[in-house]
Design an enzyme around this catalytic site. Structure first.
Site, PDB file in Angstrom:
ATOM      1  CD  GLU A  57       2.104   5.434  11.017  1.00 49.03           C
ATOM      2  OE1 GLU A  57       2.867   4.458  11.128  1.00 49.03           O
ATOM      3  OE2 GLU A  57       1.197   5.503  10.168  1.00 49.03           O
ATOM      4  CG  ASP A 107       7.567  -3.379  11.117  1.00 47.02           C
ATOM      5  OD1 ASP A 107       7.117  -2.573  10.284  1.00 47.02           O
ATOM      6  OD2 ASP A 107       7.326  -3.317  12.335  1.00 47.02           O
TER       7      ASP A 107
END
Ligand code: PLP
Lengths: 394, 264
Positions: free
Chosen positions: B45, B56
């Site tokens: 990724e 995040d």
């Protein structure tokens, strides 16, 4: 009442991590349930009237009108609410909904601290736990409000990521919500966020315009020619505008913060200068660069210092029903002074943006015209900023 | 079967590492992609740095902030992928991006450029199923997969999301943001089983995986394991060495040791 895709024209929607999707859908169900439930309305009215002091007055600003020398200026006094701003209308509604949904922990973000204080207040009243996320920069600018929130029993979490202001506090509140989604309610402070928040916040704030419209009719026998409100995320504005949207003769003006000027990089004028994109869960106008990276906003008023805006305002701009304009730090501070000296009212700097535009409109208008301004909050929280500005600037 | 779904069949490690593209530099990202390919990972990724990454935790936030300060853009991420391809590496690459950078680039354009750069699929953490048609249509036309996420809170949503999945299904291990975690959701096993029973494609689990013991435990339950923050943290600790010519090789080898360690 609510549309399941939550769109205002092409704006709005629901752009959140999958972890939050069920919470957002549950919230939509909870919100729809209270719309059909007269007992909720009774409970909410009780707090709005007997706790916050509604209805708030409509004040004819006689000396300010004379000073402007044209149209009459009327002030909708949201500054006289408990805790000093319109924000309490929304926190009363959302906290009562949280209680009905069985959630006793509130998460909130705050910029100026007004929404944080209103959240902490209602949490204390209803015996709920409250965590408020606030950018480190705002913690510094609004130290008094931090103390207020703590005094009211809330926990204030200083956010050190990104630009350390409202946008980052919102990011962090959303992250906290993701982690505690099963028992926590995210009490959002403006008409932003994923569906159903923009519709829900409008529903809780529309009392401003509903009252003001009736008060104008009763006091003056007719509707105002113009309605003006400041636009940060857009909650006081949408709350004021909603009652007048169908009155086609009424001109509506939303006032953003032009900061140091629209020709500089330091402003918060998402609608005037920005372009559509996705921030904090909805598709709306916002300040971002060509690569889609969010540009930090600037305004002397912490409550307008936000690079996004509620999706319904994007729609109202697109269809041309509302005119959006912007007022600089300097112009807003001038209006603060005028209201203090001419009416004995110290306005929040946010609200002074709307006032500045209203004075301009009034001075260009005729005596037969009436301008209704949303005075969204009082300036107590801004004493330090105002003092520093006038000592340094003027 | 798509490139991504196929990669799970031919691959033995079933590890899917995540890198913040352009952190600490474009060249180091290219070096790391080669290194990870040599270690036999299933796919990689490549995270597009974003100013407001709400899904995040602090580690990826910091790395993304540094990449942005270095001026990394989506176009740079495509050029990283293109370079890797030109150097003969055909590891499946997944573009991990928040929605706004994709919108600003234009969904049609982003799909075409990603296909040209050799991406096999996209993961968009703030684009839930209900909002994803537009992007999915663009990717479908170019044979790329929009990999959906499901979370322990997805409940009755799992069936509709997983049953239409292509590539693989990304199962979020626990509530909260990406980061290094000690434990996963208490109902993880039942959740993964629910996803598997609804999914026509492999399932991979990620968020918070940082140790070999966790990788092993999860490999028994899923077809793939995603490691993000823990790897980015290693890169962060070795940042200085990775950016110095004379120390780079040694630092890369330290990362190799970490990756081997995850698989041991
Ligand atoms: C007094 C006052 N007015 C206006 C605002 C701006 O918010 P909104 O645009 O949601 O009304 C704030 C925000 O903190 C505020 O405190």
């Amino acid at each position: 009442m609510t549309k399941s895709n939550g769109r205002f024209g092409s704006f709005g929607g629901r752009f959140v991590p999958e972890t939050l999707m069920n919470a957002v859908l549950e919230l939509e169900k909870g919100f729809e349930a209270i719309l059909d439930d007269p007992t909720f309305e009774i409970e909410m009215r009780d707090l709005l009237v007997n706790y916050s002091g509604r209805p708030t007055p409509l004040t004819f600003a006689k000396r300010l009108t004379e000073y402007a020398g044209g149209a009459e200026i009327y002030l909708k006094r949201e500054d006289l609410n408990h805790t000093g701003a319109h924000k309490i209308n929304n926190t009363i509604g959302q906290a009562l909904l949280a209680k009905r949904m069985g959630k006793r922990k509130l998460i909130a973000e705050t910029g100026a601290g007004q929404h944080g204080v209103a959240s902490a207040t209602i949490a204390a009243l209803l015996g709920m736990e409250c965590k408020v996320y606030m950018g480190e920069e705002d913690v510094r600018r609004q130290a008094q409000n931090v103390f207020r929130m703590e005094l009211l029993g809330a926990e204030v979490i200083s956010v050190t990521s990104g630009s350390r202001t409202l946008k980052d506090a919102t990011n962090e509140a959303m992250r906290a919500w993701v982690a505690a989604v099963e028992d926590s309610f995210y009490l959002i402070g403006s008409a932003v966020g994923p569906h159903p928040y923009p519709q829900m916040v409008k529903y809780f704030q529309r009392v401003i315009g509903d009252e003001a419209r009736a008060q104008m009719l009763e006091r003056t026998g007719s509707l105002p020619t113009d309605v003006v409100a400041c636009v940060g995320g857009g909650s006081n504005a949408i709350g004021m505008f909603t009652a007048f949207i169908d009155d086609q003769a009424v001109k509506i003006h939303g006032v953003e913060a032009a900061g140091k000027g629209l020709d500089t990089k330091e402003h918060a004028a998402s609608l005037s200068i920005g372009r559509p994109g996705v921030l904090h869960g909805s598709y709306s106008y916002m300040l971002h660069d060509e690569h889609g990276q969010i540009i930090p906003a600037h305004s002397i008023s912490a409550g307008l210092d936000y690079p996004g805006v509620g999706p319904e305002h994007a729609h109202l701009k697109e269809i041309g029903r509302v005119r959006y304009t912007a007022v600089t730090d300097e112009e807003a501070m001038e209006a603060v002074k005028q209201l203090c000296e001419l009416e004995g009212i110290i306005p929040a700097i946010e609200s002074a943006h709307a006032l500045s535009e209203a004075i301009r409109l009034a001075s260009n208008g005729s005596a037969a015209e009436k301008i209704l301004v949303c005075l969204s909050g009082r300036g107590d929280k801004d004493m330090e900023t105002i003092r520093a500005y006038f000592q340094g600037g003027i | 079967m798509t490139t991504l779904a196929k990669s799970f069949q031919s691959n033995k490690t079933n590890l899917i590492p995540y890198l913040v593209a352009g952190y600490p530099s474009k060249q180091v990202t290219i070096d790391l992609i080669h290194l990870l390919s040599e270690e036999g990972v299933t796919a990689i990724e490549l995270g597009v740095p974003f100013s407001d990454p709400v899904a995040d935790g602090p580690i990826i936030q910091q790395a993304a902030e540094k990449a942005l300060a270095n001026g990394v853009t989506l176009a740079d991420v495509f050029s990283i992928a293109q370079t890797v391809r030109e150097q003969g590496n055909h590891i499946p690459l997944i573009l991990f991006s928040y929605y706004n950078p994709l919108l600003s680039y234009g969904l049609n354009q982003v799909a075409r450029d990603a296909a040209k750069a050799g991406f096999a699929g996209f993961i968009v953490p703030d684009l839930p199923f209900e909002e994803s048609d537009e992007l999915r249509n663009q990717l479908d036309q170019l044979n790329m997969d929009l990999v959906p996420l499901v979370a322990p809170t997805s409940k009755e949503r799992v069936a509709k999301i997983a049953s239409t999945a292509k590539g693989f299904v990304y199962c979020v291990s626990s509530l909260g943001t990406t980061g290094v975690r000690q434990s996963f959701a208490s109902n993880l096993d039942a959740f993964l089983q629910q996803v598997r029973s609804n999914s026509p494609v492999p399932i991979a689990v990620g968020f918070g995986v940082s140790r070999a013991s966790q990788v092993q435990e999860l490999q028994k339950k899923a077809d793939g394991v995603i490691v993000g923050s823990a790897l980015v943290k290693q890169v962060m600790e070795l940042e200085q060495g990775l950016c110095k010519k004379e120390e780079k090789q040694k630092s890369l080898e330290q990362i190799r040791v970490f990756v081997k360690g995850l698989l041991s």
